[in-house]
Design a protein around this motif. Structure first.
Motif, short mmCIF file in Angstrom:
data_model
loop_
_atom_site.label_atom_id
_atom_site.label_comp_id
_atom_site.label_asym_id
_atom_site.label_seq_id
_atom_site.Cartn_x
_atom_site.Cartn_y
_atom_site.Cartn_z
N ARG A 196 64.60 34.38 -15.05
CA ARG A 196 65.30 34.49 -13.77
C ARG A 196 64.54 33.76 -12.67
O ARG A 196 65.14 33.06 -11.85
N LYS A 197 63.21 33.88 -12.66
CA LYS A 197 62.40 33.21 -11.65
C LYS A 197 62.49 31.69 -11.79
O LYS A 197 62.65 30.97 -10.81
N ILE A 198 62.43 31.20 -13.03
CA ILE A 198 62.53 29.76 -13.27
C ILE A 198 63.91 29.25 -12.86
O ILE A 198 64.04 28.20 -12.22
N THR A 199 64.96 30.00 -13.21
CA THR A 199 66.32 29.60 -12.84
C THR A 199 66.48 29.55 -11.33
O THR A 199 67.07 28.61 -10.79
N LEU A 200 65.95 30.54 -10.64
CA LEU A 200 66.05 30.57 -9.18
C LEU A 200 65.30 29.40 -8.56
O LEU A 200 65.81 28.75 -7.64
N ARG A 201 64.12 29.08 -9.08
CA ARG A 201 63.37 27.94 -8.56
C ARG A 201 64.11 26.63 -8.80
O ARG A 201 64.14 25.75 -7.93
N LEU A 202 64.72 26.48 -9.98
CA LEU A 202 65.48 25.27 -10.26
C LEU A 202 66.70 25.15 -9.34
O LEU A 202 67.03 24.05 -8.89
N MET A 203 67.35 26.26 -9.07
CA MET A 203 68.51 26.23 -8.17
C MET A 203 68.09 25.83 -6.76
O MET A 203 68.78 25.04 -6.10
#
Length: 82
Positions: A40-47
């Motif tokens: 979730r943290k990686i996805t949020l950073r990519l977004m």
């Protein structure tokens, strides 16, 4: 099953003590939870990175294209009064 029976059944279920969780299951749940949080943290950073890149691209395009400026006239006005 009418409403009173459903309420009685719900009370009966809530009054029981919850079943105990096997100890080996706890470690698996913690491991999976850690994976979910990292994902979730990686996805949020990519977004956020994608949003930032799109914003920069839009600003650069707007500065180069200057869409707010009226384009120059393609034709010349007619010459009268010569």
């Amino acid at each position: 099953m009418n409403r009173a029976q459903r309420e009685g059944a719900a009370r009966q279920i809530m009054e029981h003590t919850p079943p105990s969780v096997p100890p080996e299951l706890y470690a698996e749940v913690v491991r999976r939870g850690g994976h979910m949080l990292r994902r979730r943290k990686i996805t949020l950073r990519l977004m956020y990175l994608l949003l930032f890149a799109a914003t920069v691209a839009f600003v650069v395009w707007a500065l180069m294209a200057r869409p707010w400026v009226e384009p120059p006239s393609e034709t010349t006005p007619p010459l009268t009064g010569w």
